[in-house]
Design a protein around this motif. Structure first.
Motif, PDB file in Angstrom:
ATOM      1  N   SER A 474       0.815  -1.219   0.000  1.00  0.00           N
ATOM      2  CA  SER A 474       0.000   0.000   0.000  1.00  0.00           C
ATOM      3  C   SER A 474       0.847   1.267   0.000  1.00  0.00           C
ATOM      4  CB  SER A 474      -0.934   0.012   1.213  1.00  0.00           C
ATOM      5  OG  SER A 474      -0.200   0.275   2.411  1.00  0.00           O
ATOM      6  N   ASN A 715      -8.478  -7.035  -0.366  1.00  0.00           N
ATOM      7  CA  ASN A 715      -8.666  -5.656  -0.831  1.00  0.00           C
ATOM      8  C   ASN A 715      -8.092  -4.667   0.171  1.00  0.00           C
ATOM      9  OD1 ASN A 715      -9.572  -4.107  -2.996  1.00  0.00           O
ATOM     10  ND2 ASN A 715     -11.504  -3.585  -1.989  1.00  0.00           N
ATOM     11  N   LYS A 718      -5.961  -1.543  -1.279  1.00  0.00           N
ATOM     12  CA  LYS A 718      -6.762  -0.437  -1.818  1.00  0.00           C
ATOM     13  C   LYS A 718      -7.489   0.319  -0.714  1.00  0.00           C
ATOM     14  CE  LYS A 718      -7.448  -2.271  -6.475  1.00  0.00           C
ATOM     15  NZ  LYS A 718      -8.441  -2.726  -7.496  1.00  0.00           N
ATOM     16  N   GLN A 721      -5.084   2.677   0.829  1.00  0.00           N
ATOM     17  CA  GLN A 721      -4.729   3.782  -0.064  1.00  0.00           C
ATOM     18  C   GLN A 721      -5.885   4.755  -0.259  1.00  0.00           C
ATOM     19  OE1 GLN A 721      -3.631   1.393  -3.440  1.00  0.00           O
ATOM     20  NE2 GLN A 721      -1.440   1.453  -2.947  1.00  0.00           N
ATOM     21  N   GLY A 722      -7.108   4.308   0.040  1.00  0.00           N
ATOM     22  CA  GLY A 722      -8.288   5.138  -0.211  1.00  0.00           C
ATOM     23  C   GLY A 722      -8.505   6.221   0.835  1.00  0.00           C
TER      24      GLY A 722
END
Length: 722
Positions: A474, A715, A718, A721-722
């Motif tokens: 990440s 997941n 992601k 990172q979101g």
């Protein structure tokens, strides 16, 4: 009570009745028995063969079957259906009670009880257990236990026979009875698919057989939903947190033979009832989606939280600790020390010999000197023990750190009662799965710092997720890579070859040129030859040359359970050499003196998946087995032994977080599905003093050439990172 076990022509079927005299053989896995039966009118006992759950000498059996002549054993009666009666004669009752039927009654105690109560003995035990106190040696506690065990056995027998009549082995009846008691049969009849979700060890296929036997339609919505949930459980055992919808539907079609529209409707119903979560193309079981969302949220909150108030002059601290420990830290280690005080979440990764342990020793010394509160933790008992030994500081398992109490709400530490420290340091972090990491991070105060130490190139966790790898990928956390192999470690061929394998290069075998001959490669192309050399290495060659104990010090690590050089066969072969005369327990699955491994977490006993111990005693009167786990004796009832396997050989996956004095690794092309670089690398790094790799050239080449490492569906990257 009766149990239908097969169908034979009525012209061949006859009935015989007699008293079960003794068991010659009993397989606990499928309840197959060979026994002798005393039949009225026959001068000698009859040999009977067939399937009978929980047999006990002294019972009267009415058997439906046929006579046959075995070439080796002669005349015998193969029974198909069984009706069981409790014994009515004093002699029969005594034999019945002394056949390990009830915990706490052996031969002598059975004789005392029947002498006192005669043919009324079973009635007393069941209905008036307080009278048992009249028997010498029985007090109130023991009387209650005997009565409870007797009634439990009656209930379990009913369940076992019911399950057997519906095509499932009743070896899990103890668990079903413990959970549902007298309502067990009603529970199974109402929704047999709940067996797969609520009883550990019973899978979907077994519960599906019961359902079909009970007349449930193969196209039933209930079956479709149960099958999808089963596949989601199955993918978690493969390490995935979630799964693409199209692949899930394909697997469900193969398993259930239900058309795609029916499966999609079942998936919609599961989503509407909050049993699954669908995000885009990915499908989660509800609790897995919740855990991944929670971990990502809490990790980000931790990273951006206010740091605890402490001041450390890192350069001076490094000089001080180098002088105190008489060491010289590498540049990367110094940076890691500095970054530990600058970052709320730091990852320190590196292979063997790169100084992770030295770094932790230095860091804990500085934390102690500055009176900064911290805890050291690891995912397994063995890893925690090793961490404590190498740092000289207390280290706990993550479960102990979070004060896990089975049956009392689970983890006692959490957001409402966090771990009140400034630093949480977790070693062997690659082993921590999604759910455990989520619970840990939830319990860390937002002012604290989290340091994850591990080898990112090893196998990921046994449980679902790839947490350490996902966090590194990440890019949201600071990562320090230790890649310098220290001079002393360079002298070890184990460490040198581990790094070579990690780089896709074949191991060196020039042990004669090494100051420390700790690695040997023996090439064998035939699995049968590999099996023989492994047996010889473990039992003769290694103990004779190096002085290691074959049971205590040597661990065979193999890629898989099945096959000639899989863990199951190796355990049988090695046990027959290393422990041929140990007292047999429950049909010889185990013997006193056996090396065993726990295969499921048992929080009540504080024994966890992967813990290895030795069976030190067996009490046939109480049906109890004592296993020593690193000096900690744990008592099991024989009904709990399915929590263990033999451990003369274990799979490489089960060895994660452990360290052994000697490791022997057989590789063969029959393991090709699992032959991956990180698997071999992990196996090699488990050895401390000696590693012997027994492999065909082709199998080794396959492992080293593996480039497309199997990716787990998660997941977390992601989400972070979101």
């Amino acid at each position: 009570m009766s149990a239908k076990q097969d169908n034979f022509g009525p012209e061949r079927s006859i009935k015989i009745e007699g008293v079960l005299e003794k068991l010659v053989f009993f397989n606990t896995a499928n309840d197959f028995i060979v026994a002798s039966l005393i039949v009225t009118g026959r001068l000698s006992p009859v040999v009977i063969v067939g399937h009978l759950p929980s047999p006990h000498p002294g019972e009267t059996l009415i058997l439906d079957g046929f006579w046959e002549v075995d070439k080796k054993f002669g005349e015998q009666f193969r029974f198909v259906n069984t009706e069981i009666k409790t014994p009515s004669t004093v002699k029969g009752i005594e034999k019945y009670l002394s056949s390990n039927l009830i915990k706490g009654i052996g031969a002598e105690m059975a004789r005392r009880i029947t002498t006192m109560f005669g043919d009324k003995t079973l009635e007393v035990i069941e209905k008036a257990p307080e009278k048992l106190r009249e028997v010498p040696g029985i007090g109130q506690v023991r009387a209650d236990k005997i009565s409870q065990a007797f009634n439990e056995q009656k209930g379990i027998r009913d369940i076992m026979l019911f399950l057997q009549s519906h095509s499932i082995s009743p070896s899990y009846a103890h668990r079903i009875f413990k959970k549902f008691g007298r309502a067990s049969i009603e529970f199974v009849q109402r929704n047999p698919y709940r067996l797969a979700t609520e009883i550990k060890g019973i899978g979907f296929k077994s519960s599906d057989r019961v359902a079909i036997s009970l007349g449930i339609d193969l196209m039933s919505p209930l079956r479709a939903e149960a099958g999808i949930l089963h596949i989601l459980d199955e993918i978690q055992s493969e390490g995935h947190v979630c799964y693409p919808k199209n692949l899930l539907i394909d697997r469900a079609k193969d398993l259930l033979r239900i058309a795609k529209p029916g499966l999609e409707s079942a998936l919609d119903r599961l989503e509407q009832s909050n049993r699954v979560v669908i995000e885009g193309d990915l499908v989660y079981e509800y609790y897995m989606a919740s855990a991944e969302q929670s971990l990502a949220r809490n990790l980000k909150d931790l990273m951006f939280g206010t740091k605890a108030s402490y001041k450390v002059k890192v350069e001076l601290a490094v000089e001080w600790v180098e002088s105190k420990l008489r060491i010289s830290l590498s540049d990367a280690q110094k940076i890691a020390v500095s970054e530990s005080f600058e970052n709320k979440c730091l990852i320190i990764t590196g292979g063997p010999g790169t100084g992770k342990t030295t770094l932790l020793r230095a860091l804990t010394q500085i934390l102690d000197a500055k009176k900064i509160k911290y805890v050291l933790a690891a995912p397994t008992g063995r890893a925690a023990k090793r961490l404590a030994e190498t740092t000289g500081k207390e280290a706990k398992t993550i479960h102990r750190l979070l004060e896990y109490l089975p049956g009392q709400g689970g983890f006692q530490r959490g957001p409402q009662r966090p771990i009140e420290v400034d630093f949480v340091v977790v070693d062997e972090a690659s082993m921590v799965d999604l759910q455990l990491m989520n619970v840990l991070v939830e319990a860390i105060p937002k002012y604290s710092s989290l340091i994850l130490v591990g080898d990112a190139d090893q196998l990921p966790s046994v449980g679902p997720g790839n947490v350490l790898g996902d966090i590194i990928e990440s890019g949201v956390a600071r990562v320090i890579r230790l890649d310098t192999i220290f001079r002393q470690a360079q002298e070890s061929l184990i460490i040198k070859n581990a790094h070579r394998i990690n780089q896709g290069q074949p191991p060196e075998n020039e042990f004669l040129n090494s100051k420390l001959p700790d690695f040997f490669l023996i090439e064998k192309d035939d699995p049968e030859q590999e099996l023989e050399i492994v047996k010889e290495l473990v039992s003769i060659r290694i103990p004779k040359r190096f002085g290691f104990d074959p049971v205590e010090d040597i661990q065979v690590l193999t890629p898989m359970n099945r096959g000639l050089i899989g863990a199951e066969n190796l355990n049988t072969e090695l046990r027959n050499i290393l422990n041929p005369t140990g007292v047999q327990i429950r049909g010889d699955k185990f013997r006193v003196g056996d090396r065993v491994i726990q295969i499921r977490n048992n929080y009540e006993k504080e024994v966890f998946n992967g813990d290895i111990g030795n069976i030190v005693s067996f009490d046939p009167e109480w049906n109890e087995v004592t296993v020593d786990f690193d000096g900690k004796p744990i008592v099991y009832h024989v009904s709990e032994l399915d929590e263990m396997n033999l451990a003369y050989a274990v799979t490489i996956h089960k060895s994660q977080g452990s360290e052994y004095k000697v490791v022997v690794i057989p590789l063969a092309t029959q393991h090709y599905i699992l032959l991956k670089k990180n698997l071999l690398y992990t196996a090699l790094t488990r050895g401390k003093n000696l590693v012997v790799l027994v492999s065909s050239a082709k199998a080794l080449k396959l492992a080293l050439e593996e480039k497309n490492m199997e990716r787990r569906f998660t997941n977390l990257t992601k989400r972070l990172q979101g």
